[in-house]
Design an enzyme around this catalytic site. Structure first.
Site, PDB file in Angstrom:
ATOM      1  N   HIS A 148      -7.739   9.521  -1.459  1.00  0.00           N
ATOM      2  CA  HIS A 148      -6.931   9.406  -0.158  1.00  0.00           C
ATOM      3  C   HIS A 148      -7.627  10.142   0.794  1.00  0.00           C
ATOM      4  CE1 HIS A 148      -2.605   9.274   1.450  1.00  0.00           C
ATOM      5  NE2 HIS A 148      -3.520   8.825   2.413  1.00  0.00           N
ATOM      6  N   ASP A 169       0.807  -1.175  -0.181  1.00  0.00           N
ATOM      7  CA  ASP A 169       0.000   0.121   0.075  1.00  0.00           C
ATOM      8  C   ASP A 169       0.904   1.379   0.081  1.00  0.00           C
ATOM      9  OD1 ASP A 169      -2.981   1.064   0.836  1.00  0.00           O
ATOM     10  OD2 ASP A 169      -1.471   2.107   1.812  1.00  0.00           O
ATOM     11  N   ARG A 181      10.211  -7.253  12.747  1.00  0.00           N
ATOM     12  CA  ARG A 181       8.783  -6.892  12.934  1.00  0.00           C
ATOM     13  C   ARG A 181       7.960  -6.992  11.646  1.00  0.00           C
ATOM     14  NH1 ARG A 181       8.887  -1.849  15.865  1.00  0.00           N
ATOM     15  NH2 ARG A 181       9.517  -3.178  17.624  1.00  0.00           N
ATOM     16  N   ILE A 214      -3.386  -3.197   6.894  1.00  0.00           N
ATOM     17  CA  ILE A 214      -2.097  -3.028   6.500  1.00  0.00           C
ATOM     18  C   ILE A 214      -1.112  -2.293   7.610  1.00  0.00           C
ATOM     19  CG2 ILE A 214      -2.733  -2.497   3.865  1.00  0.00           C
ATOM     20  CD1 ILE A 214      -2.912   0.411   4.847  1.00  0.00           C
ATOM     21  N   ASN A 247       4.974  -9.490  11.580  1.00  0.00           N
ATOM     22  CA  ASN A 247       3.578  -9.190  11.301  1.00  0.00           C
ATOM     23  C   ASN A 247       2.867 -10.103  10.003  1.00  0.00           C
ATOM     24  OD1 ASN A 247       3.608  -7.036  13.164  1.00  0.00           O
ATOM     25  ND2 ASN A 247       4.098  -5.510  11.648  1.00  0.00           N
ATOM     26  N   LEU A 257      -1.846  -1.059  14.808  1.00  0.00           N
ATOM     27  CA  LEU A 257      -1.162  -1.251  16.034  1.00  0.00           C
ATOM     28  C   LEU A 257      -0.966   0.092  16.746  1.00  0.00           C
ATOM     29  CD1 LEU A 257       1.460  -3.848  14.340  1.00  0.00           C
ATOM     30  CD2 LEU A 257      -0.846  -4.232  15.693  1.00  0.00           C
ATOM     31  N   TYR A 287       2.914   9.875  -0.045  1.00  0.00           N
ATOM     32  CA  TYR A 287       3.866   9.390   0.753  1.00  0.00           C
ATOM     33  C   TYR A 287       5.272   9.643   0.007  1.00  0.00           C
ATOM     34  CZ  TYR A 287       0.266   6.435   2.657  1.00  0.00           C
ATOM     35  OH  TYR A 287      -0.896   5.833   3.343  1.00  0.00           O
ATOM     36  N   LYS A 325      -2.854   6.129  -4.099  1.00  0.00           N
ATOM     37  CA  LYS A 325      -3.996   6.981  -3.605  1.00  0.00           C
ATOM     38  C   LYS A 325      -3.638   8.451  -4.423  1.00  0.00           C
ATOM     39  CE  LYS A 325      -3.802   4.565   0.598  1.00  0.00           C
ATOM     40  NZ  LYS A 325      -2.268   4.494   0.791  1.00  0.00           N
TER      41      LYS A 325
END
Length: 261
Positions: free
Chosen positions: A109, A48, A236, A228, A240, A191, A53, A78
């Site tokens: 977005h 994603d 990690r 996501i 995940n 998270l 970004y 997006k």
């Protein structure tokens, strides 16, 4: 490594979207490229990203260099709100940066600043899909009433609505409203918005010999909510992705749902 067969959800047009994805917000430059490569190596098959970004080029390079076939990786990007009126130009720029012929999912977005702009933007998203620039189109950060306005104007449901979601944000009515409309709910910041020390999550994690974070991700998957998580730490990233060897019982699901008050 060989990744297990991952559960997917069906989008319009026979598009299969993996329920587990890798979020890349704040993962830029070389670190972003390495994180995406690590994620693909760990078994993720859904990445994603977003124009906002600033890492589409790194994402595209990692996908290319992973050695995976294009059709085996689901890629989302997006449209940022300030690009209203420049939708076509934006998706063309995204495809060029990603070095792809199409994305699997293109999202609005955020709702445009002026509500009246929402429907013209949505029509442009649909046009990009119809021209095969995106296999499916949807929205992000939209309310149910905003989704209903788009559907009433175009008779076309967004395939997906990506919103902040976690056990503490669980809302049965919002979940049901998406399901009733045939819109897949996709959760981000799963998270970040969770107290991983919560006794309920700690107890359930111990019962399955996994971490509370893995319980949270599995809870999304067992609800058929796309999730996501994001990380740039290889350990990690791998942890995940390692959520397919256990599942939660109905009573455990209810206990976690109850964390949303």
């Amino acid at each position: 490594m060989t990744s297990p067969v991952q559960p997917t959800v069906l989008l319009p047009g026979e598009v299969r979207m993996p329920l587990l994805g890798f979020g890349t917000w704040q993962a830029t430059g070389q670190a972003g490229y390495e994180a995406v490569l690590a994620a693909l190596d760990a078994g993720y098959r859904h990445i994603d990203t977003a124009t906002m970004y600033g890492n589409e080029r790194e994402v595209g390079r990692a996908v290319k260099e992973s050695g995976l076939r294009r059709e085996d990786v689901f890629i989302t990007t997006k449209l940022p709100p300030e690009r209203v009126g420049r939708e076509r130009e934006t998706i063309e720029e995204s495809l060029a940066a990603l070095d792809l012929d199409y994305v699997d999912l293109w999202l609005v977005h955020w709702p445009p600043t002026t509500p009246a702009e929402g429907i013209p933007v949505w029509r442009e998203m649909l046009a990009a899909r119809d021209e095969n620039m995106a296999r499916a189109v949807g929205v992000s950060n939209h309310s149910i009433s905003q989704i209903d306005e788009l559907v009433q104007a175009t008779e076309e449901n967004p395939a997906v609505n990506q919103i902040r979601w976690s056990p503490s944000l669980y809302d049965r009515q919002v979940h049901a409203a998406h399901r009733d409309r045939g819109v897949v709910l996709e959760g981000y910041s799963p998270l970040r918005t969770t107290d991983l020390a919560d006794p309920v999550l700690v107890r359930i994690a111990a019962a399955h010999d996994v971490s509370p974070a893995q319980v949270v991700l599995r809870w999304h998957i067992d609800h058929e909510i796309v999730v996501i998580p994001k990380s740039v730490t290889p350990e990690r990233i791998r942890a995940n992705a390692d959520v397919f060897h256990f599942s939660l019982t109905a009573s455990e699901m209810r206990d976690i749902d109850a964390l949303g008050g």
